[in-house]
Design a protein around this motif. Structure first.
Motif, short mmCIF file in Angstrom:
data_model
loop_
_atom_site.label_atom_id
_atom_site.label_comp_id
_atom_site.label_asym_id
_atom_site.label_seq_id
_atom_site.Cartn_x
_atom_site.Cartn_y
_atom_site.Cartn_z
N MET A 119 0.84 -1.18 0.00
CA MET A 119 0.00 0.00 0.00
C MET A 119 0.88 1.24 0.00
N ASP A 120 0.31 2.34 -0.47
CA ASP A 120 1.02 3.62 -0.43
C ASP A 120 0.04 4.73 -0.08
N LYS A 121 0.56 5.94 -0.02
CA LYS A 121 -0.20 7.11 0.41
C LYS A 121 -1.46 7.34 -0.42
N THR A 122 -1.43 7.01 -1.70
CA THR A 122 -2.56 7.29 -2.59
C THR A 122 -3.81 6.46 -2.27
N ALA A 123 -3.65 5.40 -1.49
CA ALA A 123 -4.79 4.54 -1.15
C ALA A 123 -5.61 5.07 0.02
N PHE A 124 -5.15 6.18 0.63
CA PHE A 124 -5.79 6.68 1.84
C PHE A 124 -6.15 8.15 1.75
N LYS A 125 -7.08 8.57 2.62
CA LYS A 125 -7.52 9.97 2.71
C LYS A 125 -7.54 10.37 4.18
N THR A 126 -7.36 11.66 4.44
CA THR A 126 -7.45 12.14 5.80
C THR A 126 -8.92 12.20 6.24
N ASP A 127 -9.12 12.27 7.54
CA ASP A 127 -10.46 12.33 8.14
C ASP A 127 -11.37 11.22 7.63
N THR A 128 -10.81 10.02 7.62
CA THR A 128 -11.52 8.84 7.16
C THR A 128 -11.24 7.69 8.12
N ARG A 129 -12.24 6.87 8.36
CA ARG A 129 -12.07 5.68 9.20
C ARG A 129 -11.82 4.48 8.29
N TYR A 130 -10.86 3.66 8.70
CA TYR A 130 -10.51 2.47 7.93
C TYR A 130 -10.53 1.23 8.81
N THR A 131 -10.99 0.15 8.23
CA THR A 131 -10.81 -1.17 8.80
C THR A 131 -9.80 -1.85 7.90
N PRO A 143 -0.41 -11.10 10.96
CA PRO A 143 -1.44 -10.10 10.65
C PRO A 143 -2.37 -9.87 11.84
N GLU A 144 -2.88 -8.64 11.96
CA GLU A 144 -3.85 -8.33 13.00
C GLU A 144 -4.83 -7.30 12.46
N PRO A 145 -6.13 -7.43 12.81
CA PRO A 145 -7.12 -6.45 12.36
C PRO A 145 -6.97 -5.14 13.12
N ALA A 146 -7.31 -4.03 12.47
CA ALA A 146 -7.21 -2.72 13.11
C ALA A 146 -8.28 -1.79 12.55
N ASN A 147 -8.76 -0.91 13.40
CA ASN A 147 -9.66 0.17 13.00
C ASN A 147 -8.93 1.48 13.27
N LEU A 148 -8.80 2.31 12.23
CA LEU A 148 -8.03 3.55 12.35
C LEU A 148 -8.83 4.75 11.87
N TYR A 149 -8.57 5.89 12.50
CA TYR A 149 -9.06 7.19 12.03
C TYR A 149 -7.82 7.95 11.59
N VAL A 150 -7.73 8.29 10.31
CA VAL A 150 -6.52 8.91 9.75
C VAL A 150 -6.59 10.43 9.89
N ALA A 199 -15.85 7.73 5.13
CA ALA A 199 -15.53 9.15 5.27
C ALA A 199 -16.27 9.70 6.48
N VAL A 200 -15.61 10.58 7.23
CA VAL A 200 -16.20 11.17 8.43
C VAL A 200 -16.70 12.58 8.10
N GLU A 201 -17.95 12.84 8.42
CA GLU A 201 -18.54 14.16 8.18
C GLU A 201 -17.80 15.23 8.97
N PRO A 202 -17.67 16.45 8.44
CA PRO A 202 -16.91 17.51 9.12
C PRO A 202 -17.32 17.74 10.57
N GLU A 203 -18.60 17.69 10.88
CA GLU A 203 -19.05 17.96 12.24
C GLU A 203 -18.74 16.82 13.22
N LEU A 204 -18.39 15.65 12.70
CA LEU A 204 -18.08 14.50 13.55
C LEU A 204 -16.59 14.19 13.63
N ARG A 205 -15.76 15.01 13.03
CA ARG A 205 -14.31 14.77 13.03
C ARG A 205 -13.71 15.09 14.39
#
Length: 101
Positions: free
Chosen positions: A1-13, A23-30, A65-71
């Protein structure tokens, strides 16, 4: 993976590679993306702010994607690349005005 696969203010599993190679599962907010790594909060588990190398990401499962008011907001100084050169994690409280925190 590289930077282009991700966006800021987004939740990822996703699936991360642990230090022992398993390997281990993770939930992240970027929060921030840099060339070699991202700064993200774990949203399941300890809730720490972490430096995650793109090479440690094995599989992207879901993206929301996380809405602006919920970031969750943090001071920009904590997210600057120079602050993460010698750190891998940080315990910081983040707030969301819409959630009353």
């Amino acid at each position: 993976m590289d930077k282009t696969a991700f966006k800021t203010d987004t939740r990822y599993t996703l699936t991360l590679r642990r230090a022992d190679g398993k390997p281990e599962p993770a939930n992240l907010y970027v929060y921030r993306l840099y060339d070699a790594f991202m700064v993200a909060r774990t949203t399941s588990g300890d809730g720490l702010l972490r430096k995650v190398a793109y090479t440690d990401i094995l599989k992207l499962v879901d993206e929301i994607a996380v809405e602006p008011e919920l970031r969750y907001l943090l001071p920009n100084a904590l997210l600057e690349e120079k602050n993460w050169k010698d750190k891998t994690e940080m315990a910081v409280y983040a707030s969301s005005p819409a959630l009353g925190k």
